[in-house]
Enzyme design. Structure first.
Site, mmCIF file in Angstrom:
data_model
loop_
_atom_site.group_PDB
_atom_site.id
_atom_site.type_symbol
_atom_site.label_atom_id
_atom_site.label_comp_id
_atom_site.label_asym_id
_atom_site.label_seq_id
_atom_site.Cartn_x
_atom_site.Cartn_y
_atom_site.Cartn_z
ATOM 1 C CE LYS A 1 -36.014 -3.965 46.771
ATOM 2 N NZ LYS A 1 -36.022 -5.385 46.219
ATOM 3 C CG ASP B 1 -37.549 -6.795 43.325
ATOM 4 O OD1 ASP B 1 -38.528 -6.197 43.783
ATOM 5 O OD2 ASP B 1 -36.853 -7.567 44.018
HETATM 6 P P1 NAP Z 1 -44.089 -12.488 47.594
HETATM 7 O O1 NAP Z 1 -43.426 -13.693 48.173
HETATM 8 O O2 NAP Z 1 -44.795 -12.600 46.298
HETATM 9 O O3 NAP Z 1 -45.071 -11.961 48.714
HETATM 10 C C1 NAP Z 1 -45.915 -10.856 48.529
HETATM 11 C C2 NAP Z 1 -47.229 -11.122 49.238
HETATM 12 O O4 NAP Z 1 -48.112 -10.034 48.974
HETATM 13 C C3 NAP Z 1 -47.900 -12.369 48.718
HETATM 14 O O5 NAP Z 1 -47.605 -13.469 49.534
HETATM 15 C C4 NAP Z 1 -49.368 -12.023 48.749
HETATM 16 O O6 NAP Z 1 -49.949 -12.669 49.850
HETATM 17 C C5 NAP Z 1 -49.457 -10.512 48.950
HETATM 18 N N1 NAP Z 1 -50.226 -9.908 47.873
HETATM 19 C C6 NAP Z 1 -51.257 -9.031 48.029
HETATM 20 N N2 NAP Z 1 -51.792 -8.697 46.861
HETATM 21 C C7 NAP Z 1 -51.118 -9.384 45.917
HETATM 22 C C8 NAP Z 1 -51.231 -9.463 44.512
HETATM 23 N N3 NAP Z 1 -52.174 -8.783 43.847
HETATM 24 N N4 NAP Z 1 -50.385 -10.262 43.843
HETATM 25 C C9 NAP Z 1 -49.447 -10.973 44.495
HETATM 26 N N5 NAP Z 1 -49.299 -10.928 45.851
HETATM 27 C C10 NAP Z 1 -50.139 -10.146 46.553
HETATM 28 O O7 NAP Z 1 -43.045 -11.307 47.451
HETATM 29 P P2 NAP Z 1 -41.826 -10.929 48.418
HETATM 30 O O8 NAP Z 1 -40.575 -11.522 47.898
HETATM 31 O O9 NAP Z 1 -42.176 -11.177 49.825
HETATM 32 O O10 NAP Z 1 -41.731 -9.389 48.089
HETATM 33 C C11 NAP Z 1 -42.608 -8.438 48.662
HETATM 34 C C12 NAP Z 1 -41.901 -7.101 48.679
HETATM 35 O O11 NAP Z 1 -40.694 -7.228 49.440
HETATM 36 C C13 NAP Z 1 -41.484 -6.616 47.288
HETATM 37 O O12 NAP Z 1 -41.603 -5.226 47.214
HETATM 38 C C14 NAP Z 1 -40.027 -7.065 47.204
HETATM 39 O O13 NAP Z 1 -39.255 -6.260 46.334
HETATM 40 C C15 NAP Z 1 -39.582 -6.869 48.639
HETATM 41 N N6 NAP Z 1 -38.406 -7.659 49.011
HETATM 42 C C16 NAP Z 1 -38.297 -9.001 48.668
HETATM 43 C C17 NAP Z 1 -37.129 -9.703 48.976
HETATM 44 C C18 NAP Z 1 -36.924 -11.171 48.626
HETATM 45 O O14 NAP Z 1 -35.824 -11.694 48.803
HETATM 46 N N7 NAP Z 1 -37.909 -11.911 48.117
HETATM 47 C C19 NAP Z 1 -36.096 -9.058 49.670
HETATM 48 C C20 NAP Z 1 -36.271 -7.746 50.059
HETATM 49 C C21 NAP Z 1 -37.423 -7.063 49.723
HETATM 50 P P3 NAP Z 1 -51.370 -13.310 49.672
HETATM 51 O O15 NAP Z 1 -51.418 -13.964 48.294
HETATM 52 O O16 NAP Z 1 -51.442 -14.283 50.771
HETATM 53 O O17 NAP Z 1 -52.335 -12.184 49.786
#
Ligand code: NAP
Length: 313
Positions: free
Chosen positions: A92, A170
């Site tokens: 999500k 979010d």
């Molecule tokens: P995040 O820490 O920023 O991780 C996302 C990953 O996607 C980055 O580490 C990055 O890895 C990759 N990525 C690929 N293209 C990218 C771009 N253009 N810009 C930035 N990152 C890019 O985010 P996250 O918290 O894991 O969230 C990811 C998804 O999970 C979202 O949809 C979020 O709503 C969902 N989510 C998050 C949480 C939470 O607590 N954080 C909870 C539930 C769901 P590289 O830079 O190594 O390529």
């Protein structure tokens, strides 16, 4: 569960992939983590590619891909995986528009593959029993307080402040996904104020009033600027005892009394998601529920914007 493990690749190795997806895959014998793609991270024990195209080409044996990138990249990644005949588990918020959402559903149908578009908060322990309790009660009003510290839960995540990044919506969409699970009836935004930092495209806080089809008011207070005790609570005032879901839907109480939930597991959402995905793959079915996304699209469509001080992490 299929006879042999589902060979799964992870696209995007950030916070949620590390905290939840990788451990949940490791804990479930229905899967074998086979590949990952990330521009920076490495996943121990599996080949890590630079992007999803390279992963799909280099790890052709994959049966499925879990998309864990920021939402702005979900559609392209999910589309690429479906077009290569992979099953897709989609984090999500599913994508940045309803048009993208609908197209992914169509692509999965055409490809004959499973699209599991997930709402992790719907898997929280208290949500299903709260829905049952509500069936025999009439909602009078509800209050939602979703207040968390963005620096703690989204460290360094510039995408959340960019267009299509949802800002406070979010985490807010998690609360909304619980509401749509609890209420089959219509949920209509009635008044929406979005507080947008001067240097950001997305809101840091929101005050939202929803109305149910039955005429009850749901007041939502969402805030990313909240430090100290983190709050993810939903209070449902009914014609009988009030029902409270707290800790993001993990805990339930009826009146003042805590109600024990099935697993008692505060962190079981992603284990449940991966069990469900294996079931859907085995049955050749998809699951995608646009209601939370539609409500958030409406919130952005009708929200009043109030500029607030810039957000500096
Ligand atoms: P995040 O820490 O920023 O991780 C996302 C990953 O996607 C980055 O580490 C990055 O890895 C990759 N990525 C690929 N293209 C990218 C771009 N253009 N810009 C930035 N990152 C890019 O985010 P996250 O918290 O894991 O969230 C990811 C998804 O999970 C979202 O949809 C979020 O709503 C969902 N989510 C998050 C949480 C939470 O607590 N954080 C909870 C539930 C769901 P590289 O830079 O190594 O390529």
């Amino acid at each position: 569960v299929t006879a042999r493990p589902i060979r799964i690749g992870i696209a995007g190795v950030g916070k949620i992939a590390r905290d939840q997806h990788i451990p949940s895959i490791a804990a479930n014998p229905a899967y074998r983590l086979t590949a990952a793609c990330s521009r920076h991270a490495q996943v121990k024990g599996v080949e890590t590619f630079r992007d999803i195209e390279q992963m799909l080409a280099g790890a052709a044996e994959l049966d499925a891909v879990a998309i864990c990138t920021p939402p702005q990249m979900h559609y392209q990644a999910a589309k690429a995986a479906l077009l290569k005949g992979k099953h897709v588990l989609l984090e999500k918020p599913p994508c940045t528009s309803l048009a993208e959402f609908d197209h992914l559903v169509q692509l999965a149908q055409k490809a004959g593959r499973t699209l599991y578009q997930t709402w992790h908060s719907q898997h929280a322990d208290a949500v299903a029993p709260a829905a049952v309790l509500l069936q025999s009660r009439r909602l009078k009003r509800a209050r939602v307080a979703w207040k968390e510290d963005v620096r703690r839960w989204h460290p360094g995540q510039a995408w959340i402040w960019e267009a299509g990044g949802f800002g406070i919506l979010d985490p807010g969409i998690n609360a909304i996904s619980i509401l749509t699970r609890l209420f089959d009836e219509a949920l209509l935004p009635r008044s929406v104020t979005l507080f947008v930092p001067a240097n950001c495209q997305t809101p840091i806080a929101a005050e939202i009033t929803l109305e149910t089809g039955g005429g009850a008011e749901i007041q939502m207070e969402l805030d990313f600027r909240h430090t100290g005790t983190q709050t993810w609570d939903i209070l449902l005032e009914t014609d009988a005892e009030p029902i409270t879901l707290s800790s993001g839907g993990a805990l339930l109480s009826l009146g003042d009394a805590p109600v024990p939930t099935a697993s008692g597991d505060l962190h079981g959402e992603y284990r449940s998601i991966y069990r469900r995905f294996a079931e859907l793959v085995a049955r050749g079915q998809s699951e995608a529920d646009a209601r939370p996304m539609r409500l958030v699209a409406d919130i952005f469509l009708m929200g009043k914007r109030i500029p607030v001080e810039p957000f500096i992490e």
